[in-house]
Design a protein around this motif. Structure first.
Motif, PDB file in Angstrom:
ATOM      1  N   GLU A   1      -8.804  49.275 -24.039  1.00 12.32           N
ATOM      2  CA  GLU A   1      -7.903  49.699 -25.126  1.00 12.32           C
ATOM      3  C   GLU A   1      -6.538  49.039 -24.986  1.00 12.32           C
ATOM      4  N   GLU A   2      -6.007  49.014 -23.754  1.00  6.99           N
ATOM      5  CA  GLU A   2      -4.693  48.419 -23.529  1.00  6.99           C
ATOM      6  C   GLU A   2      -4.728  46.914 -23.749  1.00  6.99           C
ATOM      7  N   LEU A   3      -5.776  46.244 -23.269  1.00  3.21           N
ATOM      8  CA  LEU A   3      -5.888  44.800 -23.459  1.00  3.21           C
ATOM      9  C   LEU A   3      -6.075  44.440 -24.925  1.00  3.21           C
ATOM     10  N   ALA A   4      -6.783  45.302 -25.659  1.00  3.86           N
ATOM     11  CA  ALA A   4      -6.935  45.076 -27.098  1.00  3.86           C
ATOM     12  C   ALA A   4      -5.601  45.285 -27.805  1.00  3.86           C
ATOM     13  N   ARG A   5      -4.824  46.278 -27.346  1.00  3.34           N
ATOM     14  CA  ARG A   5      -3.509  46.529 -27.950  1.00  3.34           C
ATOM     15  C   ARG A   5      -2.584  45.331 -27.742  1.00  3.34           C
ATOM     16  N   GLN A   6      -2.703  44.680 -26.573  1.00  2.00           N
ATOM     17  CA  GLN A   6      -1.881  43.499 -26.274  1.00  2.00           C
ATOM     18  C   GLN A   6      -2.380  42.258 -27.010  1.00  2.00           C
ATOM     19  N   GLY A   7      -3.558  42.354 -27.617  1.00  2.00           N
ATOM     20  CA  GLY A   7      -4.115  41.205 -28.309  1.00  2.00           C
ATOM     21  C   GLY A   7      -4.843  40.242 -27.406  1.00  2.00           C
ATOM     22  N   VAL A   8      -5.124  40.658 -26.165  1.00  2.00           N
ATOM     23  CA  VAL A   8      -5.788  39.782 -25.203  1.00  2.00           C
ATOM     24  C   VAL A   8      -7.289  39.757 -25.427  1.00  2.00           C
ATOM     25  N   LEU A   9      -7.873  40.945 -25.668  1.00  2.00           N
ATOM     26  CA  LEU A   9      -9.313  41.068 -25.875  1.00  2.00           C
ATOM     27  C   LEU A   9      -9.603  41.739 -27.211  1.00  2.00           C
ATOM     28  N   ARG A  10     -10.832  41.586 -27.655  1.00  2.00           N
ATOM     29  CA  ARG A  10     -11.280  42.211 -28.903  1.00  2.00           C
ATOM     30  C   ARG A  10     -12.416  43.187 -28.591  1.00  2.00           C
TER      31      ARG A  10
ATOM     32  N   HIS B   1     -18.821  46.771 -30.448  1.00  2.00           N
ATOM     33  CA  HIS B   1     -19.620  47.963 -30.210  1.00  2.00           C
ATOM     34  C   HIS B   1     -20.325  47.844 -28.859  1.00  2.00           C
ATOM     35  N   GLY B   2     -19.817  48.603 -27.879  1.00  2.00           N
ATOM     36  CA  GLY B   2     -20.412  48.587 -26.551  1.00  2.00           C
ATOM     37  C   GLY B   2     -20.090  47.351 -25.742  1.00  2.00           C
ATOM     38  N   ALA B   3     -19.165  46.537 -26.220  1.00  2.00           N
ATOM     39  CA  ALA B   3     -18.837  45.286 -25.516  1.00  2.00           C
ATOM     40  C   ALA B   3     -17.395  44.902 -25.827  1.00  2.00           C
ATOM     41  N   VAL B   4     -16.957  43.796 -25.234  1.00  2.00           N
ATOM     42  CA  VAL B   4     -15.617  43.284 -25.460  1.00  2.00           C
ATOM     43  C   VAL B   4     -15.680  41.760 -25.391  1.00  2.00           C
ATOM     44  N   SER B   5     -14.855  41.086 -26.198  1.00  2.00           N
ATOM     45  CA  SER B   5     -14.857  39.624 -26.202  1.00  2.00           C
ATOM     46  C   SER B   5     -13.441  39.104 -26.081  1.00  2.00           C
TER      47      SER B   5
ATOM     48  N   ARG C   1      -3.295  45.005 -12.027  1.00  2.00           N
ATOM     49  CA  ARG C   1      -4.152  43.987 -11.397  1.00  2.00           C
ATOM     50  C   ARG C   1      -5.576  44.092 -11.945  1.00  2.00           C
ATOM     51  N   ARG C   2      -6.083  45.341 -12.086  1.00  2.00           N
ATOM     52  CA  ARG C   2      -7.441  45.484 -12.591  1.00  2.00           C
ATOM     53  C   ARG C   2      -7.550  44.989 -14.033  1.00  2.00           C
ATOM     54  N   ARG C   3      -6.521  45.251 -14.850  1.00  2.00           N
ATOM     55  CA  ARG C   3      -6.547  44.757 -16.231  1.00  2.00           C
ATOM     56  C   ARG C   3      -6.585  43.236 -16.266  1.00  2.00           C
ATOM     57  N   ASP C   4      -5.771  42.616 -15.411  1.00  2.00           N
ATOM     58  CA  ASP C   4      -5.793  41.150 -15.354  1.00  2.00           C
ATOM     59  C   ASP C   4      -7.164  40.639 -14.938  1.00  2.00           C
ATOM     60  N   ASP C   5      -7.770  41.309 -13.962  1.00  2.00           N
ATOM     61  CA  ASP C   5      -9.102  40.890 -13.499  1.00  2.00           C
ATOM     62  C   ASP C   5     -10.147  41.073 -14.585  1.00  2.00           C
ATOM     63  N   ILE C   6     -10.052  42.164 -15.341  1.00  2.00           N
ATOM     64  CA  ILE C   6     -10.991  42.399 -16.450  1.00  2.00           C
ATOM     65  C   ILE C   6     -10.822  41.309 -17.507  1.00  2.00           C
ATOM     66  N   ALA C   7      -9.563  40.997 -17.842  1.00  2.00           N
ATOM     67  CA  ALA C   7      -9.314  39.956 -18.849  1.00  2.00           C
ATOM     68  C   ALA C   7      -9.870  38.608 -18.391  1.00  2.00           C
ATOM     69  N   ALA C   8      -9.647  38.262 -17.116  1.00  2.00           N
ATOM     70  CA  ALA C   8     -10.152  36.996 -16.592  1.00  2.00           C
ATOM     71  C   ALA C   8     -11.689  36.986 -16.603  1.00  2.00           C
ATOM     72  N   TYR C   9     -12.293  38.105 -16.227  1.00  2.00           N
ATOM     73  CA  TYR C   9     -13.757  38.221 -16.201  1.00  2.00           C
ATOM     74  C   TYR C   9     -14.339  37.967 -17.591  1.00  2.00           C
ATOM     75  N   VAL C  10     -13.722  38.594 -18.598  1.00  2.00           N
ATOM     76  CA  VAL C  10     -14.235  38.461 -19.966  1.00  2.00           C
ATOM     77  C   VAL C  10     -13.992  37.062 -20.509  1.00  2.00           C
ATOM     78  N   THR C  11     -12.784  36.516 -20.279  1.00  2.00           N
ATOM     79  CA  THR C  11     -12.473  35.206 -20.846  1.00  2.00           C
ATOM     80  C   THR C  11     -13.321  34.100 -20.222  1.00  2.00           C
ATOM     81  N   GLN C  12     -13.682  34.249 -18.961  1.00  2.00           N
ATOM     82  CA  GLN C  12     -14.541  33.251 -18.325  1.00  2.00           C
ATOM     83  C   GLN C  12     -15.953  33.269 -18.911  1.00  2.00           C
TER      84      GLN C  12
END
Length: 255
Positions: free
Chosen positions: A41-50, A53-57, A5-16
């Motif tokens: 790291e896990e979301l990047a492995r899934q290809g969801v986030l990139r 340096h010090g951030a994520v997109s 659930r937290r990973r999904d929330d992080i992904a939604a937070y970043v994508t918004q």
């Protein structure tokens, strides 16, 4: 809160936002930097986030749009309208297959009082919505549970579908380019194609925002469906082009 659930929330937070600093995520979710880095790291492995340096997109590829919790908030009024319209395809006594899409999940609760029906689905949301409904025989298309889709996919699911024959498939797609219905994840494509092969009649529900978009893998051509439902946000010239190409298009007016 569970890790999924937290990973999904992080992904939604970043994508918004398009991009977020690690420090912002630590503050927003109230967990340690180590925990945030582990989720990233896990979301990047899934290809969801990139990772930056010090951030994520958010990935520009559209992979993030596969997240169930992100998708279910998108274009909800259109999905509800398409679900109500699709009830016209359902007749008592049928065997129906439902995919794991959020559009079709809007339809699932509406089937609870439409029995007698047999419903086969790989969607955990649909299974939960229909469990215990009177006059409804429910078949769980099991396999590997994937939290991104809140559904079961993989070899076991595909193998079970190969043994079934259903009267009606109701499904959706991630994107429509020309007359091609597209999906981002190859595992999801294989399950949807197995459903497509198992069905005598095939109905696609796609809201108008998905037209003119691209995803990586071909699911099917729109002409392979007996009906393609979309909403009246589709430009008239696009609708006419699709009809001229042989697509059996049904336009649903949004209230």
């Amino acid at each position: 809160m569970t890790a999924d659930r937290r990973r999904d929330d992080i992904a939604a937070y970043v994508t918004q936002r398009g991009e977020a600093r690690i420090d912002d995520l630590v503050a927003a979710f109230g967990v340690s930097r180590m925990t945030i880095h582990r989720h990233v790291e896990e979301l990047a492995r899934q290809g969801v986030l990139r990772k930056l340096h010090g951030a994520v997109s958010a990935q520009p590829s559209g992979v993030y749009e596969s997240l169930f919790r992100f998708r279910e908030t998108r274009n909800a009024p259109a999905k509800q309208a398409l679900a109500r319209a699709a009830l016209a395809e359902v007749a008592a006594g049928q065997v129906i297959a439902l995919d794991d899409s959020t559009t079709v999940n809007a339809l699932a609760p509406l089937l609870a009082d439409r029995g007698p029906l047999t419903v086969a689905t790989n969607s955990l949301t649909a299974l939960q919505a229909l469990a215990g409904a009177d006059d409804l025989h429910l078949i769980a298309l099991g396999g590997d549970y994937h939290p991104t889709y809140h559904a079961f996919i993989g070899h076991l699911c595909e193998t079970l579908l190969a043994q079934l024959r259903v009267n009606l498939l109701i499904c959706s797609a991630s994107a429509i380019s020309g007359t091609a219905a597209l999906i981002q994840d190859p595992q999801v494509v294989r399950v949807k194609q197995a459903m497509h092969r198992a069905a005598s009649r095939r109905v696609l529900l796609v809201d108008s925002s998905k037209f003119g978009k691209v995803a990586l893998h071909l699911f099917a051509d729109l002409t392979d469906f007996d009906a393609v439902y979309t909403d009246d946000g589709l430009p008239p010239e696009t609708a006419q082009q699709l009809i001229s190409a042989g697509v059996r298009l049904k336009i649903v007016t949004l209230a």
